[in-house]
Design a protein around this motif. Structure first.
Motif, short mmCIF file in Angstrom:
data_model
loop_
_atom_site.label_atom_id
_atom_site.label_comp_id
_atom_site.label_asym_id
_atom_site.label_seq_id
_atom_site.Cartn_x
_atom_site.Cartn_y
_atom_site.Cartn_z
N ASN A 293 97.61 29.52 75.92
CA ASN A 293 96.51 29.18 75.00
C ASN A 293 96.33 30.31 74.00
O ASN A 293 96.94 31.37 74.12
CB ASN A 293 95.21 29.04 75.80
CG ASN A 293 95.17 27.78 76.63
OD1 ASN A 293 95.97 27.58 77.52
ND2 ASN A 293 94.23 26.91 76.32
N HIS B 178 90.82 24.40 70.18
CA HIS B 178 91.52 24.72 71.43
C HIS B 178 93.01 24.63 71.10
O HIS B 178 93.58 23.55 71.08
CB HIS B 178 91.09 23.67 72.46
CG HIS B 178 91.76 23.77 73.78
ND1 HIS B 178 91.10 24.15 74.93
CD2 HIS B 178 93.04 23.51 74.18
CE1 HIS B 178 91.92 24.11 75.96
NE2 HIS B 178 93.11 23.72 75.53
N ARG C 11 90.43 27.64 83.97
CA ARG C 11 90.81 26.23 83.98
C ARG C 11 92.18 26.05 83.33
O ARG C 11 93.17 25.90 84.03
CB ARG C 11 89.71 25.41 83.27
CG ARG C 11 89.75 23.93 83.61
CD ARG C 11 90.76 23.14 82.78
NE ARG C 11 90.47 23.13 81.36
CZ ARG C 11 91.35 22.69 80.45
NH1 ARG C 11 92.53 22.23 80.81
NH2 ARG C 11 91.06 22.75 79.16
N ASP C 12 92.28 26.16 82.02
CA ASP C 12 93.59 25.97 81.38
C ASP C 12 94.52 27.12 81.76
O ASP C 12 95.71 26.93 81.99
CB ASP C 12 93.43 25.90 79.86
CG ASP C 12 94.38 24.89 79.22
OD1 ASP C 12 95.45 24.67 79.80
OD2 ASP C 12 94.06 24.33 78.16
N HIS D 16 97.04 25.55 71.56
CA HIS D 16 98.11 26.03 72.45
C HIS D 16 99.14 26.78 71.62
O HIS D 16 99.19 26.65 70.39
CB HIS D 16 98.69 24.87 73.26
CG HIS D 16 97.83 24.56 74.45
ND1 HIS D 16 98.06 25.13 75.68
CD2 HIS D 16 96.72 23.80 74.57
CE1 HIS D 16 97.12 24.70 76.53
NE2 HIS D 16 96.29 23.89 75.88
ZN ZN Z 1 94.63 23.00 76.84
#
Ligand code: ZN
Ligand code: KIV
Length: 541
Positions: free
Chosen positions: A248, A212, A15-16, A214
């Motif tokens: 990420n 989460h 996804r990311d 980055h």
């Molecule tokens: Zn993200």
């Protein structure tokens, strides 16, 4: 906070990670990566954003239908149509999770959402309630859960953030994910935020805190680990750290830090320092293979000095280091290459190996081919074994990746012939099979042999594009190694990746180009499956 005795690893590569510029994956590639993530032992696979496109929906649904023993998660904005689509995609999963999110920083609320704090609180309450109701309705007693993320939490007003989190938990969220969406915070700030969430959100004991991070300032892993020390029990991460912008938090960095430094981290999990129980359920020996698969499918090469999985991560160049390692490995090595599955690249099969040995070695490597694909791959293996003395696991992996992809292709490379050197004009003749079943042959002159091949292909497959990346890597060491070519081309603002492997790098280059052109051809033939991030971005969340 809910009590968890180890770290939950939430993988968002599909996804990311797929939001990395140019890392678009097709459904088959996503399924292969998801299978490998399950083998790796992640707890949760965030398989996509089902509302974003029919292609995303299909991939999440397929993964949800096939993979058991791992939670499959889909992303949804706080809009009912996103949540309904997500629940539908997850309907058949053994374990399902909806991850819904809305931004909570003043900057995002004012400029992106154009919503007040009251609006965001109301959307949080409605979305989480709706997600729980929808999953309850569709799944009954089968396992489901809802995760909520206040996007840009790292830059949100804390008092408001605590209110949003409390609201989400009251509405039924059992995981609260705290994103540092733009990678802005530092480790002590982020750890402090997690601690204060535990201190100030009254119902936090009913949820697991996730993070989460980055990597815009290169701090994603450090921030996540500091959060773990302060009570976070789920980390969201990607293989090779791929993702939006600088990416990420990288899965392998988190997992191997907890593996190598277990005595340091054990007390934060309430265990004695010397406890030998693993802090994650990741099978670390699958890390290297997963990294290669993701790199191959996304076309995003791993930088040589990347921690854990980079080509130089276990190499010792200087004499002093080599001498030290020979005397005692631990002088310069804090972990073994074997622990990430790197040193298993031994001689596996030879020229005389039969189909059964070939099939069972492939199965040990995680490739389960149907008869047709197996036959094609076996012929390629025999051909390679004739040319190359030692056929390794990495060679087999390259052959299977190359072969399996060609089968699905509308255009097929039949023959390529070049003439080149420092005198005369580089010239290529190429024969291909086109979707109508016709064989075409053409020739062209170029600045070099690859340019000539690509020009000849362009004369037959007329799909205008811009070649934006071309790279050649050798699969193993040695002059007889297989060459692996990765290319990226752009058409209409979208990027398509192609791969090819062969002992002849001109043939590998031709295969890579045809592979990318096939993906472009498929996208043009099925525009409805394309992800439309522009449309998503244009809608009010
Ligand atoms: Zn993200
Ligand atoms: O970075 C982010 O904030 C996200 C959310 C959707 C969790 O990816």
């Amino acid at each position: 906070m809910k009590h968890v005795e180890r770290l939950i690893v939430f993988d968002t590569t599909l996804r990311d990670g797929e939001q990395s510029p140019g890392a678009t994956l097709n459904t088959q590639e996503k399924l292969e990566i998801a299978r490998q993530l399950a083998r790796l032992g992640v707890d949760v696979i965030e398989a996509g954003f089902p509302y974003a496109s029919p292609g995303d929906f299909e991939a999440v649904q397929l993964i949800a239908r096939e993979l058991k023993g791992v939670t499959i998660c889909g992303l949804a904005r706080t809009l009912p149509q996103d949540i309904d689509r997500c629940a539908e995609a997850l309907q058949d999963a053994e374990r399902a999770r909806i991850h819904t999110f809305i931004a909570t920083s003043d900057l995002h609320m004012q400029y992106k959402l154009r919503k007040s704090r009251e609006d965001v609180l109301a959307s949080t309450q409605e979305a989480v309630t709706h997600a729980c109701n929808k999953l309850r309705e569709l799944r009954g007693d089968r396992f489901w859960e809802v995760e909520f993320s206040p996007e840009d939490a790292g830059r949100s007003d804390e008092a408001f953030l605590f209110q949003v989190i409390e609201t989400a938990i009251r509405a039924g969220a059992t995981t609260i994910n705290i994103p540092d969406t733009v990678g802005y915070t530092t480790p002590s700030e982020f750890g402090g935020l997690i601690r204060r969430i535990r201190e100030h959100v009254p119902n936090i004991d009913q949820a697991i805190i996730s993070v989460h991070c980055h990597n815009d300032l290169g701090l994603a892993a450090a921030n996540s680990l500091e959060a773990v020390k302060n009570g976070a029990r789920q980390v969201e991460c990607t293989i090779n750290g791929i993702g939006e912008r600088a990416g990420n938090c990288s899965l392998e960095e988190i997992v191997m830090t907890l593996f190598v430094r277990r005595p340091y981290f054990n007390p934060y999990f309430g265990r004695p320092a010397e406890s030998e129980e693993p802090l994650t359920q990741i099978k670390t020996t699958e890390i290297y293979r997963t990294s290669r698969l993701v790199s191959t499918h996304t076309g995003m090469l791993v930088q040589p000095n990347k921690a854990i999985v980079g080509a130089n991560a276990f190499a010792h160049e200087s004499g002093i280091h080599q001498d030290g390692v020979l005397k005692n490995k631990r002088t310069y090595e804090i972990m073994d290459a074997e622990s990430i599955g790197l040193a298993e690249n031994h001689l596996v099969l030879g020229k005389l190996s039969g189909r059964n040995a070939f099939r069972s070695r492939l199965q040990e490597l995680g490739f389960f081919l149907n008869e047709t694909d197996l036959n094609r791959a076996f012929l390629r293996f025999k051909d390679l074994a004739d040319k190359k003395k030692h056929v390794t696991d990495w060679d087999l992996e390259a052959i299977v990746n190359d072969e399996a992809r060609q089968v699905l292709e509308a255009y097929q490379l039949l023959q390529v012939q070049v003439s080149c050197g420092d005198q005369g004009l580089p010239t290529a003749t190429v024969k291909i099979l086109v979707p109508q079943g016709e064989e075409l042959v053409d020739a062209a002159v170029g600045t070099g042999p690859v340019d000539a091949v690509y020009k000849a292909i362009n004369r037959m497959i007329q799909l205008p594009n811009e070649l934006i990346e071309f790279s050649v890597q050798s699969v193993t060491e040695g002059i007889d190694a297989l060459g692996k070519v990765t290319i990226r081309l752009r058409h209409g603002g979208k990027t398509f990746t192609g791969h090819g492997a062969n002992t002849d790098i001109i043939v590998a280059s031709a295969r890579a180009y045809i592979n990318a052109l096939n993906k472009l051809h498929n996208a043009l033939s099925h525009p409805e499956i394309m992800t439309n991030q522009e449309e998503i971005a244009g809608q009010k969340v």
